[in-house]
Design an enzyme around this catalytic site. Structure first.
Site, PDB file in Angstrom:
ATOM      1  CG  HIS A 131     -15.800 -53.525  -4.056  1.00 53.67           C
ATOM      2  ND1 HIS A 131     -16.238 -52.983  -5.624  1.00 53.67           N
ATOM      3  CD2 HIS A 131     -14.603 -52.799  -4.776  1.00 53.67           C
ATOM      4  CE1 HIS A 131     -15.884 -53.093  -6.823  1.00 53.67           C
ATOM      5  NE2 HIS A 131     -14.525 -52.328  -6.196  1.00 53.67           N
ATOM      6  CD  GLU A 132     -12.011 -52.386  -2.309  1.00 54.43           C
ATOM      7  OE1 GLU A 132     -10.627 -52.930  -2.994  1.00 54.43           O
ATOM      8  OE2 GLU A 132     -12.160 -51.390  -2.735  1.00 54.43           O
ATOM      9  CG  HIS A 135     -11.605 -55.900  -6.725  1.00 53.64           C
ATOM     10  ND1 HIS A 135     -11.067 -55.969  -8.190  1.00 53.64           N
ATOM     11  CD2 HIS A 135     -12.457 -54.634  -6.155  1.00 53.64           C
ATOM     12  CE1 HIS A 135     -11.585 -54.436  -8.603  1.00 53.64           C
ATOM     13  NE2 HIS A 135     -12.236 -53.904  -7.343  1.00 53.64           N
TER      14      HIS A 135
END
Length: 296
Positions: A131-132, A135
């Site tokens: 998920h990071e 980003h």
């Protein structure tokens, strides 16, 4: 795609709000001045926010020798995402969370807290790290910087309107100074509020995009869903909430994978994160779609 479009539309609305207020308050010249000042204010944030955020939590870089399994996990995910491997940092705080920072994929870092390393299993942690990296891949730091620049300019214009009205600078073609002052006060309150709400909406839409990107990078939407469910449950623990209030800076809460700070309905309007239940629901739906034979 829907959330990408939503981000573009919200940025368009924010820009339109800035142009309308700027022209109303200060004309073309004042609007340009406000934008340039806001741009310089956010220049520092864009280029140095990573160092500030990491220093704020006393984070230190994790060397390969300390956690080879973690480095190999991040390296594999970065390859799958098609981006350079970011540096990995450890934030020595008990609240389980993680965040990414850095202005682009070549200057990125991911940070995990000591709490999250103790709470999540490796599959769940892999989902969080993916998920990071989502980003990072989607350049969300740049998007938030653009939104912050426009939002900051709107706030400056609202301040200009407020002080101009009280100093009498708005008297040209104005036969009703009382109405002008009242209008300026309303603008002073409403304009920054509207800009903030739009910025928060943009942030929430980017979380959905990062969830989807992370699920596809890791290949396991349910790993992230399980991690979010566990982190959300822990975030509602009164003891953890007390620790979070001491360890987490509200100004950086938007960077975390789940909002570590609790709040009521009004606070949720200003939340940088969408409801965790909705994020989990979307990930579970994505998991079904990623199953072989779906739709046939």
């Amino acid at each position: 795609m829907a959330n990408q479009l939503k981000t573009v539309l919200l940025l368009g609305v924010l820009t339109g709000l800035f142009l309308a207020i700027g022209h109303l308050v200060a004309g073309k010249q004042g609007m340009i001045i406000a934008f340039v000042v806001a741009l310089f204010m956010n220049f520092f944030s864009y280029f140095f926010s990573d160092k500030v955020a990491l220093a704020m939590y006393g984070a230190r870089e994790i060397m390969y020798e300390e956690a080879p399994w973690l480095h190999e996990m991040v390296e594999d995910l970065a390859k799958r995402a098609g981006i350079p491997k970011p540096k990995i940092y450890l934030a020595p705080i008990a609240v389980p969370n993680a965040f990414a920072t850095g202005r682009d994929p070549n200057h990125a870092a991911v940070a995990v807290t000591s709490g999250i390393l103790q709470i999540l299993d490796k599959d769940e942690l892999r989902g969080v790290l993916a998920h990071e990296l989502g980003h990072v891949k989607n350049r969300d730091i740049l998007i938030s910087s653009i939104a912050a620049t426009i939002g900051g300019a709107i706030s400056m214009l609202a301040n200009m309107a407020y002080y101009t009205a009280f100093l009498g600078g708005n008297d040209r073609e104005n036969n009703n100074p009382i109405a002008s002052i009242i209008g300026s006060i309303i603008l002073f309150i409403v304009a920054p509020l509207a800009a903030t709400l739009i910025q928060m909406a943009i942030s929430r839409s980017r979380e959905f995009v990062a969830d989807e990107a992370g699920a596809k990078i890791s290949g396991c939407p349910l790993c992230l869903a399980n991690a979010l469910r566990r982190l959300e449950e822990i975030a509602h623990n009164p003891q953890i909430q007390e620790i979070a209030s001491q360890e987490i800076n509200p100004g950086t809460a938007h960077m975390m994978i789940v909002n570590p700070l609790s709040g009521d309905f009004i606070m949720k309007l200003f939340s940088t994160h969408p409801p965790t239940e909705e994020r989990i629901r979307r990930l579970e739906e994505l998991a079904r779609k990623m199953q072989p034979g779906y739709g046939f």
